[in-house]
Design a protein around this motif. Structure first.
Motif, PDB file in Angstrom:
ATOM      1  N   HIS A 152       0.842  -1.215   0.000  1.00 32.66           N
ATOM      2  CA  HIS A 152       0.000   0.000   0.000  1.00 32.66           C
ATOM      3  C   HIS A 152       0.874   1.262   0.000  1.00 32.66           C
ATOM      4  O   HIS A 152       0.618   2.217  -0.741  1.00 32.66           O
ATOM      5  CB  HIS A 152      -0.925  -0.011   1.221  1.00 32.66           C
ATOM      6  CG  HIS A 152      -1.994   1.032   1.168  1.00 32.66           C
ATOM      7  ND1 HIS A 152      -2.869   1.265   2.204  1.00 32.66           N
ATOM      8  CD2 HIS A 152      -2.341   1.918   0.196  1.00 32.66           C
ATOM      9  CE1 HIS A 152      -3.672   2.228   1.879  1.00 32.66           C
ATOM     10  NE2 HIS A 152      -3.389   2.651   0.661  1.00 32.66           N
ATOM     11  N   LEU A 155       2.408   1.720  -3.419  1.00 26.94           N
ATOM     12  CA  LEU A 155       1.431   2.258  -4.377  1.00 26.94           C
ATOM     13  C   LEU A 155       1.217   3.755  -4.178  1.00 26.94           C
ATOM     14  O   LEU A 155       1.125   4.505  -5.151  1.00 26.94           O
ATOM     15  CB  LEU A 155       0.095   1.515  -4.224  1.00 26.94           C
ATOM     16  CG  LEU A 155       0.051   0.090  -4.785  1.00 26.94           C
ATOM     17  CD1 LEU A 155      -1.228  -0.594  -4.365  1.00 26.94           C
ATOM     18  CD2 LEU A 155       0.163   0.121  -6.307  1.00 26.94           C
ATOM     19  N   LYS A 156       1.135   4.163  -2.907  1.00 27.01           N
ATOM     20  CA  LYS A 156       0.951   5.594  -2.652  1.00 27.01           C
ATOM     21  C   LYS A 156       2.155   6.384  -3.133  1.00 27.01           C
ATOM     22  O   LYS A 156       2.013   7.482  -3.708  1.00 27.01           O
ATOM     23  CB  LYS A 156       0.704   5.838  -1.154  1.00 27.01           C
ATOM     24  CG  LYS A 156      -0.667   5.369  -0.687  1.00 27.01           C
ATOM     25  CD  LYS A 156      -1.006   5.857   0.697  1.00 27.01           C
ATOM     26  CE  LYS A 156      -0.190   5.105   1.735  1.00 27.01           C
ATOM     27  NZ  LYS A 156      -0.614   5.489   3.114  1.00 27.01           N
ATOM     28  N   ARG A 159       2.094   6.484  -6.966  1.00 30.04           N
ATOM     29  CA  ARG A 159       1.064   7.416  -7.455  1.00 30.04           C
ATOM     30  C   ARG A 159       1.489   8.870  -7.249  1.00 30.04           C
ATOM     31  O   ARG A 159       1.256   9.718  -8.099  1.00 30.04           O
ATOM     32  CB  ARG A 159      -0.267   7.135  -6.741  1.00 30.04           C
ATOM     33  CG  ARG A 159      -1.400   8.075  -7.157  1.00 30.04           C
ATOM     34  CD  ARG A 159      -1.597   8.067  -8.651  1.00 30.04           C
ATOM     35  NE  ARG A 159      -2.613   9.024  -9.069  1.00 30.04           N
ATOM     36  CZ  ARG A 159      -2.731   9.502 -10.285  1.00 30.04           C
ATOM     37  NH1 ARG A 159      -1.900   9.103 -11.229  1.00 30.04           N
ATOM     38  NH2 ARG A 159      -3.678  10.371 -10.583  1.00 30.04           N
ATOM     39  N   LYS A 877      -0.290  -3.271  -7.468  1.00 33.24           N
ATOM     40  CA  LYS A 877      -1.722  -3.119  -7.185  1.00 33.24           C
ATOM     41  C   LYS A 877      -2.399  -4.479  -7.167  1.00 33.24           C
ATOM     42  O   LYS A 877      -3.244  -4.757  -6.305  1.00 33.24           O
ATOM     43  CB  LYS A 877      -2.362  -2.210  -8.228  1.00 33.24           C
ATOM     44  CG  LYS A 877      -3.852  -2.001  -8.029  1.00 33.24           C
ATOM     45  CD  LYS A 877      -4.415  -1.063  -9.078  1.00 33.24           C
ATOM     46  CE  LYS A 877      -5.903  -0.864  -8.891  1.00 33.24           C
ATOM     47  NZ  LYS A 877      -6.475   0.016  -9.946  1.00 33.24           N
ATOM     48  N   LEU A 881      -4.355  -5.356  -3.810  1.00 32.67           N
ATOM     49  CA  LEU A 881      -5.792  -5.131  -3.772  1.00 32.67           C
ATOM     50  C   LEU A 881      -6.567  -6.438  -3.631  1.00 32.67           C
ATOM     51  O   LEU A 881      -7.568  -6.501  -2.904  1.00 32.67           O
ATOM     52  CB  LEU A 881      -6.231  -4.387  -5.039  1.00 32.67           C
ATOM     53  CG  LEU A 881      -7.668  -3.876  -5.052  1.00 32.67           C
ATOM     54  CD1 LEU A 881      -7.906  -2.954  -3.860  1.00 32.67           C
ATOM     55  CD2 LEU A 881      -7.959  -3.131  -6.349  1.00 32.67           C
ATOM     56  N   GLU A 915      -9.912   4.791  -8.332  1.00 32.72           N
ATOM     57  CA  GLU A 915      -9.077   3.595  -8.216  1.00 32.72           C
ATOM     58  C   GLU A 915      -7.591   3.925  -8.277  1.00 32.72           C
ATOM     59  O   GLU A 915      -6.757   3.162  -7.788  1.00 32.72           O
ATOM     60  CB  GLU A 915      -9.436   2.598  -9.332  1.00 32.72           C
ATOM     61  CG  GLU A 915     -10.787   1.929  -9.135  1.00 32.72           C
ATOM     62  CD  GLU A 915     -10.998   0.792 -10.125  1.00 32.72           C
ATOM     63  OE1 GLU A 915     -10.093   0.567 -10.949  1.00 32.72           O
ATOM     64  OE2 GLU A 915     -12.063   0.148 -10.052  1.00 32.72           O
ATOM     65  N   TYR A 918      -4.491   5.920  -4.504  1.00 34.32           N
ATOM     66  CA  TYR A 918      -4.305   4.896  -3.481  1.00 34.32           C
ATOM     67  C   TYR A 918      -4.243   5.492  -2.067  1.00 34.32           C
ATOM     68  O   TYR A 918      -4.500   4.790  -1.099  1.00 34.32           O
ATOM     69  CB  TYR A 918      -3.025   4.107  -3.774  1.00 34.32           C
ATOM     70  CG  TYR A 918      -3.031   3.496  -5.160  1.00 34.32           C
ATOM     71  CD1 TYR A 918      -3.876   2.430  -5.467  1.00 34.32           C
ATOM     72  CD2 TYR A 918      -2.206   4.003  -6.156  1.00 34.32           C
ATOM     73  CE1 TYR A 918      -3.890   1.882  -6.735  1.00 34.32           C
ATOM     74  CE2 TYR A 918      -2.213   3.465  -7.431  1.00 34.32           C
ATOM     75  CZ  TYR A 918      -3.062   2.400  -7.730  1.00 34.32           C
ATOM     76  OH  TYR A 918      -3.084   1.872  -8.973  1.00 34.32           O
ATOM     77  N   TYR A 921      -7.893   5.413  -0.449  1.00 33.65           N
ATOM     78  CA  TYR A 921      -8.623   4.178  -0.138  1.00 33.65           C
ATOM     79  C   TYR A 921      -8.921   4.159   1.362  1.00 33.65           C
ATOM     80  O   TYR A 921      -8.105   4.620   2.177  1.00 33.65           O
ATOM     81  CB  TYR A 921      -7.781   2.962  -0.502  1.00 33.65           C
ATOM     82  CG  TYR A 921      -7.895   2.539  -1.962  1.00 33.65           C
ATOM     83  CD1 TYR A 921      -8.428   1.300  -2.299  1.00 33.65           C
ATOM     84  CD2 TYR A 921      -7.470   3.377  -2.980  1.00 33.65           C
ATOM     85  CE1 TYR A 921      -8.516   0.909  -3.628  1.00 33.65           C
ATOM     86  CE2 TYR A 921      -7.561   3.004  -4.305  1.00 33.65           C
ATOM     87  CZ  TYR A 921      -8.088   1.762  -4.639  1.00 33.65           C
ATOM     88  OH  TYR A 921      -8.189   1.370  -5.935  1.00 33.65           O
TER      89      TYR A 921
END
Length: 951
Positions: A152, A155-156, A159, A877, A881, A915, A918, A921
């Motif tokens: 996670h 991903l952050k 992004r 992801k 996810l 989506e 991230y 979420y």
């Protein structure tokens, strides 16, 4: 958390919950788990220092926790020292450091700071405050695989970097202007969208740009010529200003020298006139001194003349006094003769009366009868005086009692005034409405009660706190009406028209003032209750009816400290909804979910409005006593009036009898009185005849004294004549001196006028000279400044002369300021027409070509980097996810089952806004506790405290 001396707890697998009644030590176990696993006191939310978690009276506390681990369990021990607020750590009975303990706990994925894994009772509210994003992260850390939270975070980060690149690429795409140097310093990346643009077109554009740059270079040189001319004009202008001011300086200097010569001539001409004025001034001063001496001599003679005049008037007064004394002797002798005549006549009349008076009759019988009647009359008066004295004493006692009652009533009224002042100080609008109501009571059909805080009278001021804590503040200052129509009239006036913020209530149509309690108070005495609220105060019937209806004051008991000590038993056995003890209020409710009895208690506030109470029974009793005393005083006044009338009648009869007795006594004593009077008058007549005055002798003595005084007057008149002659002579001399002084003063004034006229001309000349001098000094300073400015403009030193090239250039330029300014403005205007030009315009073209090539290569590299980022994100992801959704579905299934078992509804889902975002979420919890409502998201504000705790 200070309950146990020693306690051992054995947790089981999966979820552990500590359940127990208040005060049984649940928090002590929770605190021990948190502190023993290297948690901070702030995780618990109870105290800020670890020493405060040790039982009171102890100097040290120990927490020992055994953790399951393969191949061998770990035993962590923490000793907490109260004195210095420090801790000692041990692993398997061996000393160690806090960092080592934290590493061991972290390896076992134990997170006491994670509310999804470890939830103390005091942190339930904070759990409800967690956002959806925070709740997701806490869930990943607590029950997800170790790599889930790492994925996670990756991903952050991916992004965030992708978002940064996309923003920069957007900036590069819209920026197609490459020819300006300022962009080269600020751009980090340059992106070219169309890399396939035709090379021919690019070269054509470059040629056009070069051609445009050639034209710009020519315009640049034209502008440079104009600017050089502007610079030369700006250099010449200060020299022209300097020359103009220098010429003004020479003109002013010549005028100043001429004024100086004229001023010198005027001063030389004025010297003789000054000397002549001084001589005239000295002569005038000497004459003035002589006139003053003569005036002093005249004043001395006048004083002597006045003294002689006063002496002469004194002699006249002495003569008048002699004449007056002689007249008084004559009047005295005439008066003596008149008295002798009158005395002879009086003696003769008395003798005639004595001769005609018969022998005195026997009046004793009449006198005795009068004395007896007087004696009876005095006895009767004494009885009346005694009765009056008794009645007056009784009246004084009654008036003293009346005064005491009035004072006490004033004290009671003062208490009411204090309550009104309290109302005015705290609720000014309510007080204004009260004043209006008292003036307009005739507008209402039924009774209107003033604010309750004025109408309620406590029977005992110590009980005021119960009533004030029971009745709301708004109702305490509310007006009470018996009629709804009256209340609407009142509110329309004070709220709508006067804009006052007031409260008003309407009493029930059917009075509740006499409502009976649910049980007699005697049944509650064994619990410490001594009264219901209604019995603690008095109030008008509408107010009492409203309070019984709205607050059930007739059914709320008031207890003592005994009630507080056995409160659990009282709540259980009496089933009362509201209870007052000595210092607390208890409210008892039954839970809608469990039917369990719940009680809350609050401390009583100090009374503010009703502590000053009026005893209405005492006030009514005093008013009745006052009325009785008034009736008694009225009766006493009537009785006293009757006695006073009798007393007056007896006094009149007493006076009549005494006059009658006096006449009888006088009739017996008249003859003796006449004989005595005749003898006294004869002696007085003999004395008058002996005191005769010799008027002739007195007249001769007076003439001798007057003659002697007249001789003294003649001497004084002679002396007065000599003084008058001297006075006239001195006045003549003084008049001559005054005439001379007037002539000299006129000459002096003439000379001074001539001198003043010359002085005016001299001052004007001096003023003109000073003005020219000041003007010359200012121009000198201006010349220095302008010369300095001109040299600075041409960049010359203090000793340098103007170069020949400047002199030659200056000769071709205008010679006046007006022409220079006009020429200067014209050249500046022409130069301003050439805009957007600079010296490096040619060099910029070649630089831009190289920069385009370099930036194109750099952009290609960044596009490849962005593609790699997107590929990595897709892989991470997928690995993050899919297990996350599986985990949340499992949580949702169990969460929904738990809520279904309580006849409620609960859901947990993954909340996604976008989506690709991230970092946004989150986990969303939605619950429904009542059948008639919809699912609502769990928030710190929507659900109750119990519902949040259950969730």
């Amino acid at each position: 958390y200070r309950t146990y001396d020693i306690c051992e707890v054995h947790p089981g697998p999966n979820l552990n919950m500590i359940v127990g009644a208040n005060g049984t030590g649940k928090s002590s176990i929770v605190c021990a788990i948190c502190l023993g696993l290297a948690g901070k006191p702030s995780f618990i939310g109870r105290a800020d220092k670890v020493g405060l978690f040790v039982k009171q009276g102890c100097l040290k506390g120990v927490v020992e926790i055994e953790l399951s681990k393969k191949p061998d369990n770990i035993i962590i021990t923490r000793e907490i020292h109260v004195v210095n607020n420090t801790s000692s750590w041990f692993i398997n009975k061996k000393p160690t450091t806090l960092k080592t303990v934290e590493e061991q706990i972290s390896a076992l994925n134990i997170q006491v700071d994670n509310l999804c894994q470890f939830l103390p009772q005091d942190k339930v509210g904070e759990f409800a405050k967690l956002s959806k994003i925070e709740l997701l992260e806490a869930t990943e850390k607590s029950i997800g695989p170790p790599e889930m939270y790492q994925f996670h975070c990756e991903l952050k980060n991916f992004r965030e970097k992708e978002r940064e690149l996309e923003v920069n690429l957007h900036l590069w795409t819209v920026s197609e202007v490459f020819s300006q140097n300022r962009y080269r310093k600020t751009w980090k990346f340059i992106f070219l969208q169309n890399l396939c643009r035709d090379k021919t077109n690019s070269l054509e554009k470059m040629k056009q740009r070069i051609e445009r740059y050639k034209q710009d270079v020519e315009r640049y040189h034209e502008r440079k010529r104009h600017l050089d001319l502007v610079e030369m004009l700006e250099r010449k202008r200060p020299w022209v200003e300097y020359e103009n001011v220098r010429q003004q300086h020479e003109e002013v200097k010549q005028s100043r020298d001429q004024a100086k010569e004229e001023l010198k001539k005027l001063k030389e001409m004025q010297a003789p006139a000054t000397k002549k004025i001084q001589e005239t001034e000295d002569y005038f001063r000497s004459l003035d001194m002589k006139i003053t001496d003569k005036a002093t001599d005249i004043k001395g003679i006048s004083q002597k003349y006045k003294q002689k005049q006063d002496a002469l008037e004194m002699k006249d007064k002495q003569i008048e006094e002699i004449h007056q004394a002689l007249r008084m002797k004559k009047d005295e002798e005439m008066d003596r003769q008149r008295k002798i005549h009158n005395t002879h006549k009086m003696i003769e009349d008395w003798k005639n009366e004595l001769n005609t008076m018969s022998v005195c009759d026997n009046l004793q019988l009449q006198t005795d009868a009068v004395n007896n009647e007087l004696k009876k009359l005095q006895e009767e008066r004494a009885n009346i005086d005694s009765d009056i004295s008794d009645l007056r004493t009784e009246k004084m006692n009654q008036e003293r009692e009346k005064k005491r009652i009035i004072n006490r009533l004033e004290q009671l009224n003062n208490i009411m005034n204090m309550k009104e002042e309290n109302l005015k100080g705290k609720f000014r609008d309510t007080h204004s409405a009260l004043m209006w109501l008292r003036k307009n009571k005739d507008r209402f059909k039924k009774k209107v009660c003033e604010p309750m805080m004025l109408e309620i009278n406590m029977k005992d001021g110590r009980h005021a706190k119960y009533v004030e804590n029971h009745i709301s503040g708004n109702d305490m200052r509310a007006f009470v009406f018996e009629s709804q129509e009256d209340m609407e009239i009142f509110l329309m006036e004070v709220r709508d028209h006067q804009k006052l913020r007031v409260n008003a209530v309407c009493a029930p149509a059917e009075s509740c003032a006499e409502s009976l309690p649910s049980r007699p108070i005697e049944e509650l005495h064994r619990y410490g209750f001594f009264s219901y609220l209604r019995e603690l105060f008095d109030a008008p019937r509408p107010v009492m009816s409203y309070l019984c209806s709205q607050y059930r004051v007739h059914d709320v008991p008031v207890g003592t400290e005994k009630t507080r000590n056995m409160i659990e038993r009282v709540i259980k056995e009496t089933k009362l909804k509201q209870i007052y003890t000595a210092e607390e209020k208890y409210t008892v409710k039954v839970s809608a979910y469990t039917n369990l009895t719940l009680s809350t208690n609050t401390s009583l506030r100090v009374a503010q409005f009703l502590s000053c109470s009026v005893d209405t029974d005492e006030k009514k009793q005093l008013e009745n006593q006052q009325q009785d005393i008034n009736n008694t005083l009225k009766s006493l006044d009537m009785h006293l009036a009757t006695l006073f009338e009798k007393q007056k009648h007896l006094e009149r009869r007493d006076n009549e009898l005494r006059q009658q007795k006096k006449e009888l006594l006088e009739r017996g004593n008249r003859r003796r009185q006449l004989e005595s009077k005749i003898a006294v008058k004869c002696e007085s007549l003999r004395q008058l005849e002996q005191d005769a005055i010799n008027l002739e002798k007195e007249s001769q003595q007076a003439d001798v004294k007057i003659k002697e005084i007249n001789i003294q007057k003649a001497r004084l008149v002679i002396e007065l004549m000599q003084l008058i002659k001297s006075y006239v002579s001195l006045n003549i001399q003084k008049a001559n001196l005054v005439l001379q002084s007037t002539t000299v003063a006129a000459e002096k004034n003439r000379l001074e006028s001539e001198y003043k006229a010359a002085s005016v001309q001299l001052r004007a000349a001096e003023e003109h000279f000073r003005e020219l001098e000041d003007r010359k000094r200012v121009l000198t300073e201006d010349c220095k400044e302008l010369l300095k400015k001109a040299r600075h403009t041409c960049k010359l030193g203090p000793d340098q002369t103007l170069p020949k090239e400047f002199q030659t250039a200056f000769q071709t330029l205008p010679n006046t300021l007006e022409e220079i300014d006009a020429f200067l403005n014209e050249e500046k205007t022409r130069a301003s027409c050439f805009t957007g030009l600079n010296a490096s315009i040619v060099e910029e073209y070649s630089k831009q070509t190289r920069e385009i090539e370099q930036l194109t290569e750099y952009l290609e590299e960044k596009k490849n980097e962005l593609d790699n980022y997107k590929k990595n994100i897709s892989q991470v992801k997928e690995r993050w996810l899919k297990p996350l959704k599986t985990l949340i579905e499992q949580i949702n299934e169990k969460f929904s089952n738990f809520f279904s078992s309580m006849q409620c509804v609960g859901e947990v889902d993954l909340h996604v806004e976008n989506e690709e975002e991230y970092d946004k979420y989150g986990i969303r919890i939605r619950v429904k506790f009542h059948s008639g409502t919809e699912l609502h998201e769990l928030t710190p504000y929507h659900q109750s405290g119990g519902e949040k705790s259950v969730s």
